[in-house]
Design a protein around this motif. Structure first.
Motif, PDB file in Angstrom:
ATOM      1  N   GLY A   1      -1.785  -6.095  -3.395  1.00 26.57           N
ATOM      2  CA  GLY A   1      -2.198  -5.032  -2.375  1.00 26.57           C
ATOM      3  C   GLY A   1      -2.703  -3.858  -3.179  1.00 26.57           C
ATOM      4  O   GLY A   1      -2.169  -3.475  -4.304  1.00 26.57           O
ATOM      5  N   GLY A   2      -3.519  -2.987  -2.482  1.00 19.61           N
ATOM      6  CA  GLY A   2      -4.040  -1.873  -2.813  1.00 19.61           C
ATOM      7  C   GLY A   2      -2.737  -0.651  -3.242  1.00 19.61           C
ATOM      8  O   GLY A   2      -1.842  -0.654  -2.297  1.00 19.61           O
ATOM      9  N   GLU A  35     -10.119  -5.103  -5.963  1.00 17.18           N
ATOM     10  CA  GLU A  35     -10.470  -5.562  -4.825  1.00 17.18           C
ATOM     11  C   GLU A  35     -11.370  -4.920  -4.014  1.00 17.18           C
ATOM     12  O   GLU A  35     -11.047  -3.725  -3.930  1.00 17.18           O
ATOM     13  N   ILE A  38     -13.296  -4.560  -0.426  1.00 12.30           N
ATOM     14  CA  ILE A  38     -12.891  -5.061   0.684  1.00 12.30           C
ATOM     15  C   ILE A  38     -13.944  -4.599   1.602  1.00 12.30           C
ATOM     16  O   ILE A  38     -14.501  -3.690   1.385  1.00 12.30           O
ATOM     17  N   GLU A  48     -10.265  -1.031  -4.217  1.00 12.11           N
ATOM     18  CA  GLU A  48      -8.664  -0.886  -4.127  1.00 12.11           C
ATOM     19  C   GLU A  48      -8.049  -1.199  -5.549  1.00 12.11           C
ATOM     20  O   GLU A  48      -8.558  -2.512  -6.239  1.00 12.11           O
ATOM     21  N   GLU A  90      -5.428  -2.790  -7.784  1.00  9.24           N
ATOM     22  CA  GLU A  90      -4.202  -3.813  -7.676  1.00  9.24           C
ATOM     23  C   GLU A  90      -3.844  -4.321  -8.910  1.00  9.24           C
ATOM     24  O   GLU A  90      -4.500  -4.368  -9.756  1.00  9.24           O
ATOM     25  N   LYS A 134      -3.907 -13.135  -1.142  1.00 10.79           N
ATOM     26  CA  LYS A 134      -3.797 -11.625  -1.425  1.00 10.79           C
ATOM     27  C   LYS A 134      -2.923 -11.152  -0.323  1.00 10.79           C
ATOM     28  O   LYS A 134      -2.703 -11.616   1.031  1.00 10.79           O
ATOM     29  N   ALA A 135      -2.074 -10.144  -0.756  1.00  9.57           N
ATOM     30  CA  ALA A 135      -1.247  -9.334   0.250  1.00  9.57           C
ATOM     31  C   ALA A 135      -2.198  -8.331   0.555  1.00  9.57           C
ATOM     32  O   ALA A 135      -2.803  -7.642  -0.272  1.00  9.57           O
TER      33      ALA A 135
HETATM   34 MG    MG Z   1      -6.480  -5.543  -1.468  1.00  4.60          MG
END
Ligand code: MG
Ligand code: OOG
Length: 262
Positions: free
Chosen positions: A233-234, A140, A142, A107, A109, A62-63
């Motif tokens: 990424g979000g 995602e 988190i 998030e 993504e 993941k970024a």
């Molecule tokens: Mg993320």
């Protein structure tokens, strides 16, 4: 590196135990303010080694912190990366037990799956698109192990960038003929839109996040292998969730995916 191997191992144990036991902790930089980038990724690597030793499999990368919205929300300035293991994967439409989490957030993504290896330095958007098998919508989840979800960049890197769960769904879509920058993204919680954005929110183009990741890994002598799932990424701020919440993500042209918190 400013930390010795014993300290790195102790920090990895502390952070992973917090993850496994769903409890929070203070930032690792509070105890070790001299920690550098290498130390932070060394702690993350040690957490990965602990999981692999227990039979976990790496299923993706993941970024993180790749959009202005995320950087502003978390008060940091640079993207980071982490790893995903099999136990993080949740079936589309599946349930997530909130008792196993501390203070989860979701998030929206775009996830990439590669069909060829990507190796930096010099990786760029074109190389990423050529190496992409397909993209899919991904939520995602988190769950920072740090108190009140507050951290600095080195602490979050050590904590595998808050990784805990992810779900993908929709239609596996090749990128030919798609403009990932203009794809509309709607995240709904309990049927209400709570975050709206477009692909370009991630570094101008979500493939730029994958190129950045390949370049960061290249500096470590590593590559993104073919067949890797990567969360780019979000796209918007992360949204807090609790037991009873249903979350769904719809991305224009890619379909939707959902998850329920119980
Ligand atoms: Mg993320
Ligand atoms: C760090 C992880 C950020 C993303 O997509 O930006 C991340 C955090 O905000 O806790 O996964």
């Amino acid at each position: 590196m400013n930390l010795d191997r014993t300290t790195i191992a102790l920090l990895a144990e502390r952070l992973e135990n917090c993850e496994l036991e769903a409890r929070d902790t203070t930032k690792v930089t509070d105890d070790y303010p001299d920690m550098d980038w290498e130390d932070a990724y060394a702690v993350q690597d040690a957490i990965r080694a602990r999981k692999l030793a227990r039979g976990a499999r790496i299923v993706g990368l993941k970024a993180g912190l790749t959009s202005r919205a995320k950087m502003k929300q978390m008060n940091v300035e640079d993207p980071v990366f982490g790893f995903l293991v099999d136990s993080f994967a949740v079936a589309d439409g599946g349930d997530i037990d909130t008792k196993k989490l501390i203070h989860p957030k979701v998030e929206p993504e775009i996830a990439f799956v590669t069909k060829a290896a990507l190796r930096g330095p010099g990786c760029h958007i074109g190389a990423v698109l050529a190496a992409t098998d397909f993209v899919v919508p991904a939520i995602e989840i988190i769950d920072s192990r740090y108190r009140d979800f507050k951290f600095d960049l080195k602490s979050v890197v050590a904590d595998n960038c808050s990784s805990t769960r992810f779900v993908t769904g929709g239609t596996a879509t090749p990128v030919e003929g798609l403009d990932l920058r203009t794809l509309g993204v709607v995240l709904e919680k309990n049927g209400q839109p709570v975050a709206i954005g477009a692909g370009a929110a991630v570094l101008g183009h979500p493939a730029a996040a994958i190129a950045m990741l390949a370049n960061m890994l290249g500096r470590r002598g590593e590559e993104i292998p073919a067949g890797t799932l990567i969360l780019s990424g979000g796209i918007t701020e992360a949204v807090a969730v609790a037991a009873g919440d249903s979350v769904s993500l719809r991305i224009q042209s890619l379909g939707s995916t959902s998850v329920r918190f119980v």
